[in-house]
Write a protein that holds these residues in place. Sequence first.
Motif, mmCIF file in Angstrom:
data_model
loop_
_atom_site.group_PDB
_atom_site.id
_atom_site.type_symbol
_atom_site.label_atom_id
_atom_site.label_comp_id
_atom_site.label_asym_id
_atom_site.label_seq_id
_atom_site.Cartn_x
_atom_site.Cartn_y
_atom_site.Cartn_z
ATOM 1 N N ALA A 34 -6.915 -7.718 -10.934
ATOM 2 C CA ALA A 34 -7.658 -6.879 -9.987
ATOM 3 C C ALA A 34 -7.056 -6.950 -8.588
ATOM 4 O O ALA A 34 -7.371 -6.116 -7.749
ATOM 5 C CB ALA A 34 -9.119 -7.314 -9.946
ATOM 6 N N ASN A 35 -6.235 -7.959 -8.327
ATOM 7 C CA ASN A 35 -5.691 -8.117 -6.969
ATOM 8 C C ASN A 35 -4.181 -7.894 -6.969
ATOM 9 O O ASN A 35 -3.423 -8.665 -6.388
ATOM 10 C CB ASN A 35 -6.030 -9.511 -6.426
ATOM 11 N N LYS A 36 -3.784 -6.801 -7.637
ATOM 12 C CA LYS A 36 -2.356 -6.469 -7.718
ATOM 13 C C LYS A 36 -1.735 -6.364 -6.331
ATOM 14 O O LYS A 36 -0.619 -6.836 -6.096
ATOM 15 C CB LYS A 36 -2.225 -5.141 -8.461
ATOM 16 N N LEU A 37 -2.458 -5.747 -5.410
ATOM 17 C CA LEU A 37 -1.934 -5.566 -4.058
ATOM 18 C C LEU A 37 -1.651 -6.910 -3.395
ATOM 19 O O LEU A 37 -0.563 -7.144 -2.863
ATOM 20 C CB LEU A 37 -2.959 -4.763 -3.251
ATOM 21 N N GLN A 96 3.684 2.531 -7.033
ATOM 22 C CA GLN A 96 2.601 1.744 -7.616
ATOM 23 C C GLN A 96 1.751 2.549 -8.590
ATOM 24 O O GLN A 96 1.149 2.014 -9.498
ATOM 25 C CB GLN A 96 1.739 1.091 -6.533
ATOM 26 N N TRP A 97 1.694 3.867 -8.395
ATOM 27 C CA TRP A 97 0.900 4.672 -9.314
ATOM 28 C C TRP A 97 1.527 4.651 -10.695
ATOM 29 O O TRP A 97 0.877 4.462 -11.706
ATOM 30 C CB TRP A 97 0.812 6.110 -8.817
ATOM 31 N N GLU A 98 2.853 4.796 -10.681
ATOM 32 C CA GLU A 98 3.558 4.835 -11.956
ATOM 33 C C GLU A 98 3.539 3.491 -12.659
ATOM 34 O O GLU A 98 3.231 3.376 -13.826
ATOM 35 C CB GLU A 98 5.007 5.286 -11.747
ATOM 36 N N GLU A 142 5.300 3.782 -3.133
ATOM 37 C CA GLU A 142 5.039 5.032 -3.856
ATOM 38 C C GLU A 142 5.123 4.853 -5.361
ATOM 39 O O GLU A 142 4.675 5.694 -6.124
ATOM 40 C CB GLU A 142 6.044 6.116 -3.412
ATOM 41 N N GLY A 174 1.609 1.209 -12.428
ATOM 42 C CA GLY A 174 0.275 1.022 -13.001
ATOM 43 C C GLY A 174 -0.114 -0.419 -13.146
ATOM 44 O O GLY A 174 -0.202 -1.147 -12.162
ATOM 45 N N ARG A 175 -0.314 -0.850 -14.359
ATOM 46 C CA ARG A 175 -0.924 -2.130 -14.614
ATOM 47 C C ARG A 175 0.087 -3.256 -14.730
ATOM 48 O O ARG A 175 1.097 -3.127 -15.398
ATOM 49 C CB ARG A 175 -1.721 -2.036 -15.914
ATOM 50 N N GLU A 235 -9.654 -9.579 -18.074
ATOM 51 C CA GLU A 235 -8.976 -8.774 -17.063
ATOM 52 C C GLU A 235 -7.589 -8.405 -17.569
ATOM 53 O O GLU A 235 -6.616 -9.085 -17.278
ATOM 54 C CB GLU A 235 -8.869 -9.642 -15.801
ATOM 55 N N PRO A 236 -7.508 -7.317 -18.341
ATOM 56 C CA PRO A 236 -6.219 -6.961 -18.944
ATOM 57 C C PRO A 236 -5.112 -6.796 -17.909
ATOM 58 O O PRO A 236 -3.948 -6.987 -18.211
ATOM 59 C CB PRO A 236 -6.520 -5.626 -19.633
ATOM 60 N N ILE A 246 0.842 -1.203 0.000
ATOM 61 C CA ILE A 246 0.000 0.000 0.000
ATOM 62 C C ILE A 246 0.874 1.248 0.000
ATOM 63 O O ILE A 246 0.587 2.218 -0.690
ATOM 64 C CB ILE A 246 -0.923 0.003 1.239
ATOM 65 N N ARG A 247 1.954 1.200 0.785
ATOM 66 C CA ARG A 247 2.801 2.393 0.898
ATOM 67 C C ARG A 247 3.684 2.593 -0.330
ATOM 68 O O ARG A 247 4.240 3.669 -0.520
ATOM 69 C CB ARG A 247 3.691 2.285 2.141
#
Lengths: 489, 489
Positions: free
Chosen positions: B357-360, B155-157, B153, B159-160, B353-354, B150-151
């Motif tokens: 959904a459970n990346k985390l 992960q936004w970049e 940083e 992305g997928r 599911e390209p 979760i922390r």
Amino acid sequence: MDFLIPYEKVAQRHPTKHAALYEALREAMLDGRLPLGMKLPSTRELAAQYGLSRGTVNQVYETLASEGYVVCKVGSGTTVAYRYAAPEARAASVPDFRLSAWSSRLVDLPREQGHPAAAAGLKPINFASGKADERLFPREAWNRCLYAGIRDETQWESGRASAQGDYRLREAIAMYVRRSRSLHVSAEQIAVVHGSMQALALIAQLMLNPGDRAVAETPAYSGIRRAIRSAGGTVIDAPIDEEGIVPAEWDARALFVTPSRQFPTGAVLSLERRQALLAWAARQRAVIVEDDYDSEFRHRGRSIEPLKALDRDGRVVYVGSFTKSMPPSLRIGYAVLPDSLVEPFVRAQALYEPSPANKLEQGALAEFMTSGGYERHLRRMKRSYGRKFAHLTALLQEELSGSFDWVPSDAGLHVFGWWKGSEEAYLAFRSACREAGVVWADTEPADNGAGIGRWGAYFHFSDLTEEEMREGVRRMNRILNEGAGASRA
Amino acid sequence: MDFLIPYEKVAQRHPTKHAALYEALREAMLDGRLPLGMKLPSTRELAAQYGLSRGTVNQVYETLASEGYVVCKVGSGTTVAYRYAAPEARAASVPDFRLSAWSSRLVDLPREQGHPAAAAGLKPINFASGKADERLFPREAWNRCLYAGIRDETQWESGRASAQGDYRLREAIAMYVRRSRSLHVSAEQIAVVHGSMQALALIAQLMLNPGDRAVAETPAYSGIRRAIRSAGGTVIDAPIDEEGIVPAEWDARALFVTPSRQFPTGAVLSLERRQALLAWAARQRAVIVEDDYDSEFRHRGRSIEPLKALDRDGRVVYVGSFTKSMPPSLRIGYAVLPDSLVEPFVRAQALYEPSPANKLEQGALAEFMTSGGYERHLRRMKRSYGRKFAHLTALLQEELSGSFDWVPSDAGLHVFGWWKGSEEAYLAFRSACREAGVVWADTEPADNGAGIGRWGAYFHFSDLTEEEMREGVRRMNRILNEGAGASRA
């Protein structure tokens, strides 16, 4: 003695002598080097050959015997019991699987287009991404929702959620679409999916037999054609104009449409056409799949109701998604289903996934929505995106109207334009821009409708700063002035 | 004036008078109460009728006009522009969708059996759950892995992730199956799935056309038959005996098998039969799907290699899962694929599911595995489950051998037995036990093989204490002594 097994080779990757000898003997049998019935060396001989203790060799023989690879008989020693498959049979067995028709269709589909990569060097300006703006995201508030889900001591007991999705999340979505989209639906009609693509693919599979026809707008999101074709369906390419899709008396089982904002041109479907589509669906006993991909971002004027709000007969599946508003790693969408499709749809979900794999994220999103965090975030995004939208619209109209016909719009997360020049000029321009680090998304010329013979380009802005937009447009302008794409004149 | 719209009714659910009037007018048009061309009251009249300001009425008329519901003309007032669908057309349009054959098959499938519910009253003793033991789970260590994700940083970049799954997790799984299952495979051959059911369903869909045959063991995990039938396949019921599935020259495209521990009887497939299955698959160009659902829990003797370890020709898909060792909400499994099936399988994943959904969760599990936390947890579970296994095996043999033939086993998370008596006696016994709060899982009599004419019962123990097991067996014994199921004698 000439007893060759790959002991030294195997020993390099095995920690113990026992494991190495076991593997070496086994491998030699699998490869046919030790044929059925062959007598293996005595423990004494083998121990001597490889510098092992007799105890080790004995243990290995016993293991192999317990697994059926060898037979140990008192008095006659140890012999190979593994029957090596004859080379004839093996040669015929290259993995030439007979795959299903579904599988062949999948492999034949064009791959999903990734975002075009900008050339290295200059700072890339990516008008193609469309990701939510990380700077606007209330990371702390969202993380608190995730932490709360992780700490939830009841989660072990509650165990599995329904394939249809976390019930609290479905209730929160029902409330949200009631408030923001005038859809008076209950949590029972909502199925949570892993992004809108899953909803499109499952609906296509539920409605289409191989050979059945389904209607898609031209242009449309590429996933719609992937969904139809993978189910074996034939795509009817429906033209669009300034009022959206042009209704016709199609012979089809399904229609995929973007009434609030035609993707990607942004055209709004008129009320008359909406009624015509619903009447068509009733006559054809067809389903209409309404993909409402970004109309929550309305920058001017009153929000347009979804087609689903007119759907008195249960003909419309409404598909929404959180991918435009939440972090890109969160893949959550939803389908609002007519009552008669709830059971087949949830059965389809349960076939692959009896319980959702992203229970934690679903629970956190439910908490984020019911606590009001989501709508606060949405309001903040809307303000920021409204400014960016106005900025980019003005910039493109001022700077690039010589090359593109910009389509006016009041909503959404991209600006769309038709290229005015020739195909060659467009491709040269696009490739020069990529070299200069500027990329965007586009649509190829269609055979009919508004896109006939024209390339369309669309520019996302959600995760760009105004300075980045200006820099991108500046580079594009420079390229146009230097002559690439000049044949537009 | 006789102008009736449901204003008061609507006003109760709408915060503003503007919204209530808008909804009331709109609803009256959709219901046909205000037909096309009807002249609406003037703003003055309507304002007076409902105690509204003229400004409010005016605004509402403008909104409706902008959406095409009404037309306002200077001098002639406001008229209805919405064309109400005629009752004839509506009557014909009950949602009688023509669903696809796939959809009909899904709806016809028996539902997945939930765990039988124990009657209220006595503390339930649930031998049917098979959940991992919550008390053994290193919740803090696992939560740290989730928090770190979760922390993160970046992960936004980033992305997928690929549809195939988080790459670090695939590497960790490759390492794990290499060490613990002797499978020398790379991360490229591994696809992460949302539990083993997803792998089974996708493989069936990739291999079977409607009408094709696939082999399943009798008895087997019910999901296997669901997977085959949903793809339109016909199930060939293959008998099992004490050595597992009995090979035959089936005409089939796929075989679903549990070689390490036949589900649920626990029989171990002999080496000779393993070879026979591989040779059969090569001749038939068929795939073998090896479901290795719980053989990591071996309580005695040396671990048995998976069938996949013998698979030189790329005929076997090996399916493993973390659902027996991790919290029930974590739905992560994996398929080890032959090279030739990697692309079709990943294409199938990407269709729905390209990006996972459970990346985390996938990232957290990768961290848990690479940090050694998972194998520490596994070792601890194995010790505890080994004791429970020994305890339950002894208990059942001592107390209930009059009624069940217990099948000896060295591994797994349940103990299996064949009921010795009649069907009626079994059903009476089972229902009396449910009344007494004791439930377990079972298999119906088969038409052939070891299960012919016999009910099989299996008792999970992973999440029960020894005291709970004793209490459960005590209640069962009491019921037997009181006469339910007595016809066994």
